[in-house]
Design a protein around this motif. Structure first.
Motif, PDB file in Angstrom:
ATOM      1  N   VAL A  35       0.851  -1.193   0.000  1.00  0.00           N
ATOM      2  CA  VAL A  35       0.000   0.000   0.000  1.00  0.00           C
ATOM      3  C   VAL A  35       0.886   1.242   0.000  1.00  0.00           C
ATOM      4  O   VAL A  35       1.842   1.330   0.789  1.00  0.00           O
ATOM      5  N   THR A  36       0.596   2.180  -0.885  1.00  0.00           N
ATOM      6  CA  THR A  36       1.320   3.455  -0.836  1.00  0.00           C
ATOM      7  C   THR A  36       0.451   4.508  -0.164  1.00  0.00           C
ATOM      8  O   THR A  36      -0.782   4.473  -0.275  1.00  0.00           O
ATOM      9  N   LEU A  37       1.120   5.422   0.511  1.00  0.00           N
ATOM     10  CA  LEU A  37       0.439   6.487   1.249  1.00  0.00           C
ATOM     11  C   LEU A  37       0.992   7.804   0.729  1.00  0.00           C
ATOM     12  O   LEU A  37       2.197   8.063   0.859  1.00  0.00           O
ATOM     13  N   THR A  38       0.166   8.606   0.128  1.00  0.00           N
ATOM     14  CA  THR A  38       0.627   9.873  -0.448  1.00  0.00           C
ATOM     15  C   THR A  38      -0.103  11.028   0.218  1.00  0.00           C
ATOM     16  O   THR A  38      -1.100  10.834   0.926  1.00  0.00           O
ATOM     17  N   GLY A  39       0.392  12.219  -0.077  1.00  0.00           N
ATOM     18  CA  GLY A  39      -0.240  13.406   0.475  1.00  0.00           C
ATOM     19  C   GLY A  39       0.781  14.500   0.658  1.00  0.00           C
ATOM     20  O   GLY A  39       1.985  14.230   0.670  1.00  0.00           O
ATOM     21  N   PRO A  40       0.322  15.730   0.809  1.00  0.00           N
ATOM     22  CA  PRO A  40       1.257  16.848   0.962  1.00  0.00           C
ATOM     23  C   PRO A  40       1.990  16.788   2.302  1.00  0.00           C
ATOM     24  O   PRO A  40       1.590  16.051   3.209  1.00  0.00           O
ATOM     25  N   SER A  41       3.057  17.567   2.397  1.00  0.00           N
ATOM     26  CA  SER A  41       3.795  17.637   3.658  1.00  0.00           C
ATOM     27  C   SER A  41       2.860  18.089   4.767  1.00  0.00           C
ATOM     28  O   SER A  41       2.035  18.992   4.577  1.00  0.00           O
ATOM     29  N   GLY A  42       2.976  17.467   5.916  1.00  0.00           N
ATOM     30  CA  GLY A  42       2.156  17.841   7.060  1.00  0.00           C
ATOM     31  C   GLY A  42       0.778  17.213   7.031  1.00  0.00           C
ATOM     32  O   GLY A  42      -0.075  17.521   7.876  1.00  0.00           O
ATOM     33  N   SER A  43       0.532  16.317   6.095  1.00  0.00           N
ATOM     34  CA  SER A  43      -0.807  15.714   6.011  1.00  0.00           C
ATOM     35  C   SER A  43      -0.997  14.598   7.027  1.00  0.00           C
ATOM     36  O   SER A  43      -2.119  14.153   7.258  1.00  0.00           O
ATOM     37  N   GLY A  44       0.119  14.105   7.620  1.00  0.00           N
ATOM     38  CA  GLY A  44      -0.004  13.086   8.658  1.00  0.00           C
ATOM     39  C   GLY A  44       0.548  11.727   8.264  1.00  0.00           C
ATOM     40  O   GLY A  44       0.392  10.755   9.002  1.00  0.00           O
ATOM     41  N   LYS A  45       1.224  11.675   7.097  1.00  0.00           N
ATOM     42  CA  LYS A  45       1.710  10.373   6.603  1.00  0.00           C
ATOM     43  C   LYS A  45       2.724   9.751   7.576  1.00  0.00           C
ATOM     44  O   LYS A  45       2.596   8.582   7.966  1.00  0.00           O
ATOM     45  N   SER A  46       3.747  10.527   7.934  1.00  0.00           N
ATOM     46  CA  SER A  46       4.786   9.977   8.815  1.00  0.00           C
ATOM     47  C   SER A  46       4.243   9.704  10.213  1.00  0.00           C
ATOM     48  O   SER A  46       4.678   8.762  10.875  1.00  0.00           O
ATOM     49  N   THR A  47       3.282  10.523  10.638  1.00  0.00           N
ATOM     50  CA  THR A  47       2.666  10.263  11.942  1.00  0.00           C
ATOM     51  C   THR A  47       1.919   8.940  11.928  1.00  0.00           C
ATOM     52  O   THR A  47       1.965   8.166  12.895  1.00  0.00           O
TER      53      THR A  47
END
Lengths: 230, 350
Positions: A35-47
Motif C-alpha cells: 500500500v502506498t500512502l501519499t499526500g502533501p507535507s504535514g498531512s499526517g503520513k509519517s505520523t
C-alpha cells in the motif's frame, strides 16, 4: 489482517494551539499487500507510520498488529514487538556509519534477541536477495545511494517481520534507481506475505502499488481500488 | 557491545585520542600519588615507625595545633605519664635538627634521643649505648659511614654502633641515640615528646595526647604539603571526569540520529545505555592501564633520585579512581540516550 488502525486520533502541540495530525483514521493493510500512502507535507503520513509502528502512542483509537493492540502494551513490549514483527525502511536508508552491510543486518537480529551465528547466514541470504552479496563487507560510505537503500530494506527484513513500514525510500534516488527500489519492495512484500505501507511523495510509483491511499489534514482522503489512487 | 566494538574500530582515531588523554591523566595521578606518599614518608616515617599507640606533646597555644618543633616537656611532666591511667609504658623522646660530621663531610640530620625500645630494626651492628649512635641506612650510604666509625654532632664525638632501616623526620635522615647522649649533643634538658603505649590515655597537665597517626600533623609542613598534593590529585581526577564526560556528551550528540534508528528498530534504551557504557569502560580501562604502566616504569626510575613510593595504594588505587570517576563522567553524559525519541528516525521529524 496484519495491520489495522481503528479511529486513531493523534495531536501535537503547535505553539498556543493543538495540531491534529491524525483525525479519526481507520486504515487496514493485509498480509501480502503493498500500500502506498501519499499526500502533501504535514498531512499526517509519517505520523501514521509512527503510530502504526508503535513509535508514538495515539491519543485515542486502537492499533492492531496480527490482533495485538499496541496501545495496550508497555514501552518495553512495544520495543520487543517492533524488533520481532515490524520492519522499518527509512529515508536515505539511515545506516550506521561504523557498520558494514552484513553487520547492519546482524544488528537488527541482535536487537531482536536472535542468535548472531545464525543471523550471519540469514543476513548474507538477504543481501543476496537484494543483489548485494558482493558488497556485504562494505560500509555505507562505500555504497551508492540505491545500494544503501537496498541494505536498509534487507535490514528491515532481518527480524522476519509481518509488517513493513517504509518512509520515502526514493527521496534521494533518481527515477530509475527509485523504481528499482520500489519494485524490490513490492516483490518482497508478495514473496514474504508482508503487509507493506510505503509513504511517498512521488506519484509515479503508484502504479507499482496494490493499493494507494491519500492523506490530507490528518484524514484519509480516499482509499480507492488498486492502482487507481491518483 | 555490538555497536560499541564496531564504533571503537571505526572511530579509532577519536577514541585513541581520548584514551591517550586518559593515559596521560592516569600517568600524572599515579606519579603524584607516588610522590605524595614518598614525601609523606620522608616527612613522618620516623614517627610512623615508633612502636607506640600515642604521642604526648606540649599543649599548644590556643588556635594552634601541637608541634614537634615547639614542644618542650620538662622531665617532671614527662615522668607524669609513668603509671598514669591507661599508660602501659612511657618513653621520653628528644627530637632536634642538627648536623653530623663524618668521613665524607657534614649532613643535616634529625637527632632522636629515646629508649632503645623505640628504635627501628637494627640492620647491621648493635643497639647504641652511651656515647654511641645508630644511623639510618641511607645516611650511612650517603656519608659513607660504617659500624665503628667516629662521627661528630655539635662538637661531641660519638661512635656509630649500628645501621637502622631507613626512616626520615621532616625530610631529614635520622640518627638515633639514647636520651643522655641526645642531651649531651644538643644541650637541651627538656624532651620533645613522650611515646606512649596503652589505651584511653589521659593527658597530664600542660600536654596533649594524640594518636601516632595524628602526630604526623605535628611534623612541620606535613599537613600543608600533603593537603596541597592531595588537592592536586583531586583536581586531576575531577578534570578527568569532565574530559571524559565532555567527550561522551559530544559523541552521544553526534550519534543521536543513529541511536534513534536503532531505537526504532526495537532496541530499548537499556540496550543502548549498556552498549554506550561498555564502550566508555573499554576506553577508560585501556587508557588507565597504559597510563598506569607508564607511571610504574617512570616511578621505578624516579625512586632512585626522589622520594617516590610505588605500592598498591599509590598505583592500583589511583588507577581505580581514574576509571571510577571517568565512568561517572561517561554515565552522566550517555544518560541522554534515554531521551532519544525513535520517532525522529522518520523523515518528517528529521
Amino acid at each position: 489482517m496484519t495491520l489495522e488502525l481503528q479511529q486513531i486520533r493523534h495531536t501535537y502541540p503547535d505553539g498556543d494551539r493543538t495540531l491534529v495530525a491524525l483525525d479519526s483514521v481507520d486504515f487496514r493493510a493485509a498480509a501480502g499487500e503493498f500500500v502506498t500512502l501519499t499526500g502533501p507535507s504535514g498531512s499526517g503520513k509519517s505520523t501514521l507510520l509512527a503510530v502504526a509502528g508503535g513509535l508514538a502512542s495515539p491519543e485515542s483509537g486502537r492499533v492492531l498488529i496480527d490482533g495485538t493492540d499496541l496501545t495496550e502494551l508497555t514501552a518495553r513490549q512495544r520495543d520487543a514487538l517492533r524488533a520481532q514483527r515490524i520492519g522499518f525502511v527509512f529515508q536515505q536508508s539511515n545506516l550506521l556509519g561504523s557498520l558494514n552491510a552484513v553487520d547492519q543486518l546482524r544488528l537488527a537480529a541482535h536487537v531482536a534477541g536472535l542468535p548472531l551465528r545464525r543471523a550471519g547466514a540469514r543476513a548474507r541470504d538477504l543481501l543476496d536477495r537484494v543483489g548485494l552479496s558482493a558488497k556485504a563487507e562494505r560500509r555505507p560510505h562505500q555504497l551508492s545511494g540505491g545500494e544503501r537503500q537496498r541494505v536498509g530494506i534487507a535490514r528491515a527484513l532481518m527480524g522476519e517481520p509481518a509488517l513493513l513500514l517504509v518512509d520515502e525510500p526514493t527521496s534521494a534516488l533518481d527515477h530509475e534507481r527509485g523504481a528499482a527500489v520500489v519494485r524490490l519492495l513490492r516483490d518482497l512484500t508478495h514473496e514474504a506475505g508482508l503487509a507493506t505501507v510505503m509513504v511517498t511523495h512521488d506519484l509515479q510509483y503508484l502504479d507499482l502499488a496494490d493499493r494507494s491511499v491519500r492523506m490530507a489534514d490528518g484524514r484519509l482522503f480516499s482509499e480507492p481500488s488498486a492502482r487507481t489512487g491518483r | 557491545m555490538f555497536i560499541a566494538i564496531r564504533d571503537l574500530r571505526f572511530a579509532r582515531g577519536r577514541f585513541a585520542l581520548l584514551g591517550g588523554v586518559i593515559a596521560l591523566m592516569t600517568l600524572m595521578v599515579v606519579l603524584l600519588s607516588g610522590l605524595t606518599a614518598g614525601l609523606g614518608a620522608a616527612s613522618v616515617s620516623a614517627v610512623e615507625a615508633l612502636p607506640v599507640d600515642a604521642v604526648a606533646l606540649q599543649e599548644p597555644a590556643e588556635g594552634q595545633g601541637p608541634s614537634f618543633a615547639t614542644s618542650a616537656l620538662s622531665s617532671e611532666t614527662a615522668a607524669g605519664f609513668d603509671g598514669a591511667s591507661g599508660v602501659e609504658s612511657a618513653h621520653p623522646i628528644g627530637v632536634a635538627t642538627t648536623r653530623i660530621g663524618g668521613q665524607a663531610g657534614a649532613a643535616a640530620v634529625a637527632l632522636i634521643g629515646t629508649d632503645a625500645a623505640l628504635y627501628p630494626p637494627i640492620e647491621r651492628g648493635r643497639t647504641p649505648g652511651d656515647g654511641e649512635v645508630a644511623v639510618t641506612a641511607d645516611l650511612a650510604a650517603e656519608e659513607r659511614l660504617a659500624v665503628g666509625d667516629g662521627v661528630s654532632i655539635a662538637g661531641v664525638q660519638l661512635e656509630v654502633a649500628g645501621i637502622t632501616e631507613e626512616t626520615s623526620f621532616n625530610h631529614l635522615p635520622v640518627v638515633y641515640t639514647d636520651l643522655g647522649t641526645w642531651r649531651d649533643a644538643t644541650g637541651i634538658e627538656e624532651v620533645t615528646a613522650v611515646g606512649l603505649t596503652g589505651g584511653d590515655i589521659a593527658a597530664v597537665a600542660g600536654t596533649v595526647v594524640v594518636s601516632r597517626t595524628e602526630a604526623f600533623d605535628a611534623v612541620g609542613g606535613y599537613a600543608s604539603e600533603q593537603g596541597s598534593l592531595n588537592l592536586m590529585r583531586g583536581l586531576l581526577l575531577g578534570i578527568s571526569a569532565l574530559i571524559v564526560g565532555a567527550f561522551f556528551t559530544v559523541w552521544t550528540m553526534q550519534r543521536t540520529p543513529d541511536l534513534a534508528v536503532v531505537r526504532a528498530m526495537g532496541a530499548s534504551s537499556g540496550y543502548l545505555l549498556r552498549d554506550a557504557l561498555a564502550q566508555a569502560g573499554i576506553v577508560l580501562v585501556l587508557g588507565a592501564a597504559v597510563g598506569g604502566a607508564a607511571a610504574a616504569g617512570l616511578g621505578a626510575l624516579a625512586a632512585s633520585s626522589m622520594p617516590f613510593v610505588l605500592n598498591a595504594a599509590t598505583f592500583l588505587a589511583p588507577i581505580g579512581a581514574m576509571v571510577a570517576v571517568g565512568a561517572v563522567g561517561a554515565a552522566v553524559s550517555v544518560r541522554r540516550i534515554t531521551a532519544v525519541d525513535p520517532v525522529t528516525a522518520l523523515g518528517a521529524a528529521r
